[in-house]
Design an enzyme around this catalytic site. Structure first.
Site, mmCIF file in Angstrom:
data_model
loop_
_atom_site.group_PDB
_atom_site.id
_atom_site.type_symbol
_atom_site.label_atom_id
_atom_site.label_comp_id
_atom_site.label_asym_id
_atom_site.label_seq_id
_atom_site.Cartn_x
_atom_site.Cartn_y
_atom_site.Cartn_z
ATOM 1 N N TYR A 94 0.827 -1.212 0.000
ATOM 2 C CA TYR A 94 0.000 0.000 0.000
ATOM 3 C C TYR A 94 0.861 1.262 0.000
ATOM 4 C CZ TYR A 94 -4.647 -2.033 0.778
ATOM 5 O OH TYR A 94 -5.835 -2.681 0.631
ATOM 6 N N ASP A 125 -12.478 -9.369 3.787
ATOM 7 C CA ASP A 125 -13.746 -9.377 3.033
ATOM 8 C C ASP A 125 -14.321 -10.798 2.976
ATOM 9 O OD1 ASP A 125 -13.502 -6.616 2.467
ATOM 10 O OD2 ASP A 125 -14.285 -6.872 0.442
ATOM 11 N N ASP A 149 -2.709 -18.025 0.105
ATOM 12 C CA ASP A 149 -3.729 -18.593 -0.786
ATOM 13 C C ASP A 149 -4.447 -19.752 -0.100
ATOM 14 O OD1 ASP A 149 -1.380 -20.085 -0.916
ATOM 15 O OD2 ASP A 149 -1.486 -20.451 -3.081
ATOM 16 N N LYS A 172 3.267 -15.233 1.787
ATOM 17 C CA LYS A 172 3.617 -16.123 0.676
ATOM 18 C C LYS A 172 5.147 -16.202 0.577
ATOM 19 C CE LYS A 172 1.627 -17.000 -3.112
ATOM 20 N NZ LYS A 172 1.274 -18.435 -3.234
ATOM 21 N N ASP A 201 -6.505 -7.244 3.752
ATOM 22 C CA ASP A 201 -7.644 -6.592 3.108
ATOM 23 C C ASP A 201 -8.533 -7.637 2.444
ATOM 24 O OD1 ASP A 201 -9.217 -4.461 2.053
ATOM 25 O OD2 ASP A 201 -8.181 -4.697 0.132
#
Ligand code: NAD
Ligand code: IPM
Ligand code: MN
Length: 370
Positions: free
Chosen positions: A142, A254, A226, A193, A250
């Site tokens: 970000y 959701d 993942d 990751k 983020d």
């Protein structure tokens, strides 16, 4: 009586609609003498851009800095699709997070018993769910530099974002996760990751080292981001506290929101470091959802994430634990009573609008308080 400085930033779209409902509760608590709130309201996001040409002004930033807590609605929407990148609505929120040093974003996902059928997943998978995503909020891709679009010699364009983390940034967010887990079910799942990213390798090593040095009493496991996304929808109850970087946090939050029935249910707290002198933290409280342009202005938005964010304000910034419990119990009770906004209504179930839900929660708080 203690007095608290609260800055309200309703923002855009459904932000002002859901904030308006919480505003009624703030006024009532104030009139009841539960606490005295000095509230100010300011512009942020597209609303601020329209009025001032900036997504947040220095004056509003100054108010946020001076407040004991900031309550934030939502920003963004198609109206501002073509404004300059630096002035886009979301930049106002990012500046607040960065300049206030709000590195720790706590996103609790709780499945209220009454909503076990509102989720797209089967009841047995989400019934009793109670997890927290601890999202790093002021670093990573970000904010990393360079961040640009450049034109190459052959005329092609190249977009660049930079994922970057230091051990200090990883260490302090991992510490928040371990300390939180100690007060809960004592398990942290760290996610990155490391199989493709250097930041992931460093994240994994830093979290592991901190665990070994200071938190061996907490169970630590690592999952690739993942795979964690998959596990969140396969069997989310395996988790207690999940700690992850800004971007993965983020996305995963959701996903977690939908486990609870709707994005309209998920509150969050964004916290800074504790001031060693006062013990206070800078803090901003915001629903996980956005400005929901598809339903904005229709009075359909679910205000529960906003109420939940205010309950977190009462708990974490003001230490008003009883009042926080009251708000959370009121939310649970109105859901038990069968009240539903459209996003959490099952097929054939009657849905109420934003203000009916807000009024019902306020009435329930009043009933519980007496
Ligand atoms: P969104 O969260 O605004 O909406 C996604 C979906 O969830 C929509 O169908 C919406 O109607 C529904 N929804 C969200 N909140 C709801 C609520 N309280 N009640 C009922 N339904 C709700 O995400 P989006 O559509 O991808 O983004 C819209 C804008 O919001 C974009 O500009 C984005 O950048 C911005 N955004 C802002 C924030 C924030 O201010 N914190 C967070 C996310 C997105
Ligand atoms: C969130 C939002 C923000 C984010 C946007 C609006 C900048 O999606 O808080 O989840 O990406 O952090
Ligand atoms: Mn988001």
């Amino acid at each position: 009586m203690a007095s608290y400085k609260l800055l309200l930033l309703p923002g855009d779209g459904i932000g002002p609609e859901v904030m308006g409902e919480v505003g009624k509760l703030v006024s009532w608590l104030d009139r009841q003498g539960v606490a005295s709130f000095e509230t100010e309201t300011d512009l942020v996001g597209g609303a601020s851009y329209d009025a001032t040409g900036q997504s947040i002004t220095d004056a509003a930033m100054g108010r946020a800095m001076a407040a004991d807590a900031v309550l934030f609605g939502a920003v963004g929407g198609p109206k501002w699709d073509s404004v300059p990148y630096e002035a886009r609505p979301e930049a106002g929120l990012l500046r607040l997070r960065k300049d206030l040093g709000l590195f720790a974003n706590l996103r609790p996902a709780i499945c209220y018993p009454a909503l076990a059928d509102a989720s797209s997943l089967k009841r047995e998978i989400i019934e009793g769910l109670d997890i927290v995503i601890v999202r790093e909020l002021t670093g990573g891709v970000y904010f990393g530099e360079p961040k640009e679009i450049v034109t190459l010699e052959n005329g092609e364009r190249r977009g660049v974002d930079t994922q970057v983390y230091t051990t200090h940034e990883i260490d302090r967010i991992a510490r928040v996760a371990f300390e939180l887990a100690r007060k809960r079910r004592n398990k942290v799942t760290s996610s990155e990751k490391r199989n493709v990213m250097k930041c992931g390798v460093l994240w994994n090593q830093t979290v592991t080292a901190l665990h070994k040095a200071e938190f061996q009493d907490v169970v630590l496991e690592h999952q690739l981001a993942d795979a964690l996304g998959m596990q969140l929808v396969r069997w989310p109850k395996q988790f207690d506290v999940i700690v992850t970087d800004n971007l993965f946090g983020d996305m995963l939050s959701d996903v977690a929101a939908m486990l609870t029935g709707s994005l309209g249910m998920l509150p969050s707290a964004s916290l800074g470091a504790e001031d060693p002198k006062t013990g206070q933290r800078k803090a901003l409280y915001e629903p996980v959802h956005g400005s929901a342009p598809d339903i904005a202005g229709k009075g359909l938005a679910n205000p529960i994430a906003m109420f939940g964010s205010f309950a977190m304000t009462l708990r974490y910034s003001f230490g008003l634990l009883e009042a926080a419990d009251l708000v959370e119990r009121a939310i649970s009770n109105v859901l038990e009573q069968g009240l539903r906004t459209k996003d959490i209504a099952s097929a054939g179930q009657n849905a109420v609008g934003t203000s009916e839900m807000g009024d019902a929660i306020l009435r329930e708080v009043q009933a519980l308080a007496n």
